[in-house]
Design a protein around this motif. Structure first.
Motif, short mmCIF file in Angstrom:
data_model
loop_
_atom_site.label_atom_id
_atom_site.label_comp_id
_atom_site.label_asym_id
_atom_site.label_seq_id
_atom_site.Cartn_x
_atom_site.Cartn_y
_atom_site.Cartn_z
N ASN A 85 0.85 -37.00 -34.98
CA ASN A 85 -0.04 -36.89 -36.31
C ASN A 85 0.12 -37.99 -37.23
N LEU A 86 -0.30 -39.23 -36.60
CA LEU A 86 -0.48 -40.43 -37.24
C LEU A 86 -1.46 -40.17 -38.52
N LYS A 87 -1.06 -40.90 -39.45
CA LYS A 87 -1.90 -41.08 -40.71
C LYS A 87 -2.28 -42.43 -40.99
N PRO A 88 -3.59 -42.70 -41.84
CA PRO A 88 -3.83 -44.12 -42.02
C PRO A 88 -2.82 -44.76 -42.86
N GLU A 89 -1.84 -43.97 -43.59
CA GLU A 89 -0.92 -44.58 -44.38
C GLU A 89 0.26 -44.99 -43.54
N ASP A 90 0.23 -44.66 -42.10
CA ASP A 90 1.29 -45.11 -41.13
C ASP A 90 0.89 -46.62 -40.76
N THR A 91 -0.21 -46.96 -41.23
CA THR A 91 -0.42 -48.55 -40.71
C THR A 91 0.25 -49.55 -41.30
N ALA A 92 0.97 -50.30 -40.44
CA ALA A 92 2.06 -51.09 -40.83
C ALA A 92 2.53 -51.94 -39.39
N VAL A 93 3.39 -53.14 -39.73
CA VAL A 93 3.97 -53.65 -38.70
C VAL A 93 5.45 -52.90 -38.50
N TYR A 94 5.56 -52.63 -37.41
CA TYR A 94 6.81 -51.71 -37.13
C TYR A 94 8.07 -52.69 -36.50
N TYR A 95 9.25 -52.46 -37.15
CA TYR A 95 10.37 -53.48 -36.78
C TYR A 95 11.41 -52.57 -36.29
N CYS A 96 12.26 -53.12 -35.23
CA CYS A 96 13.62 -52.51 -34.90
C CYS A 96 14.49 -53.31 -35.41
N ALA A 97 15.79 -52.79 -35.73
CA ALA A 97 16.91 -53.58 -36.21
C ALA A 97 18.13 -52.88 -35.75
N ALA A 98 19.24 -53.94 -35.59
CA ALA A 98 20.59 -53.15 -35.12
C ALA A 98 21.47 -53.44 -36.55
N ASP A 99 22.39 -52.44 -36.81
CA ASP A 99 23.19 -52.69 -37.72
C ASP A 99 24.10 -53.79 -37.45
N SER A 100 24.55 -54.33 -38.64
CA SER A 100 25.52 -55.63 -38.54
C SER A 100 27.15 -55.12 -38.33
N LEU A 101 27.11 -53.74 -38.52
CA LEU A 101 28.52 -53.15 -38.49
C LEU A 101 28.92 -52.29 -37.41
N ILE A 102 29.75 -52.49 -36.25
CA ILE A 102 30.03 -51.60 -35.07
C ILE A 102 30.74 -50.22 -35.57
N THR A 103 29.85 -49.30 -34.84
CA THR A 103 30.41 -48.05 -34.93
C THR A 103 30.26 -47.41 -36.64
N ARG A 104 29.43 -47.87 -37.17
CA ARG A 104 29.11 -47.51 -38.80
C ARG A 104 29.12 -45.97 -38.78
N SER A 105 29.93 -45.42 -39.84
CA SER A 105 29.85 -43.72 -39.61
C SER A 105 28.53 -43.29 -40.19
N VAL A 106 27.82 -44.00 -40.76
CA VAL A 106 26.80 -43.35 -41.54
C VAL A 106 25.56 -44.15 -41.15
N ILE A 107 24.20 -43.50 -41.01
CA ILE A 107 23.03 -44.29 -40.96
C ILE A 107 22.46 -45.02 -42.13
N THR A 108 22.71 -46.21 -42.37
CA THR A 108 22.30 -47.12 -43.73
C THR A 108 20.76 -47.10 -43.68
N THR A 109 20.21 -47.00 -44.79
CA THR A 109 18.73 -47.36 -44.81
C THR A 109 18.43 -48.69 -45.39
N MET A 110 19.50 -49.30 -45.70
CA MET A 110 19.37 -50.69 -46.60
C MET A 110 19.29 -51.72 -45.54
N GLN A 111 18.04 -52.35 -45.58
CA GLN A 111 17.72 -53.41 -44.61
C GLN A 111 18.63 -54.55 -44.49
N THR A 112 19.50 -54.82 -45.59
CA THR A 112 20.57 -56.05 -45.56
C THR A 112 21.56 -55.69 -44.88
#
Length: 127
Positions: A85-112
């Motif tokens: 159900n894609l919308k025009p506001e979904d237009t963007a460059v999409y990036y995948c990323a891997a967390d810097s900390l092994i087995t972090r207990s929570v999913i962080t939303t902070m890109q840093t």
């Protein structure tokens, strides 16, 4: 050489679907949380979805909740983002990323907190 390579982005009409892939090479990312971010023109990069290292939980931005699904296939060292159900506001460059900390207990939303990034794949949704 450690690499994350995204693919699957393209031009699609509103209401359509896409599946993005992120293939990892050079090391296994199995013990790390993974995430998708996106950056629209003129906007800051934002969190889209994340998945825990063991696949046990996921987290989504409110704007995509119910429309997007993140998953991972450890045997292929690959991360996916199924978008519906894609919308025009979904237009963007999409990036995948891997967390810097092994087995972090929570999913962080902070890109840093993510230290491995792909080069991005363009998704364009026409109205």
């Amino acid at each position: 050489q450690v690499q994350l390579v995204e693919s699957g982005g393209e031009l699609v009409q509103a209401g359509g679907s896409l599946r993005l892939s992120c293939a990892a090479s050079g090391r296994t990312f199995s013990p790390f949380n993974m995430a998708w971010f996106r950056q629209a023109p003129g906007k800051e990069r934002e969190f889209v979805a994340g998945i825990k290292w063991n696949g046990g939980s996921t987290n989504y931005a409110d704007s995509v909740k119910g429309r997007f699904t993140i998953s991972r296939e450890k045997a292929k060292n690959t991360l996916y983002l199924q978008m519906g159900n894609l919308k025009p506001e979904d237009t963007a460059v999409y990036y995948c990323a891997a967390d810097s900390l092994i087995t972090r207990s929570v999913i962080t939303t902070m890109q840093t907190q993510y230290n491995f990034w792909g080069q991005g794949t363009q998704v364009a949704v026409s109205s």
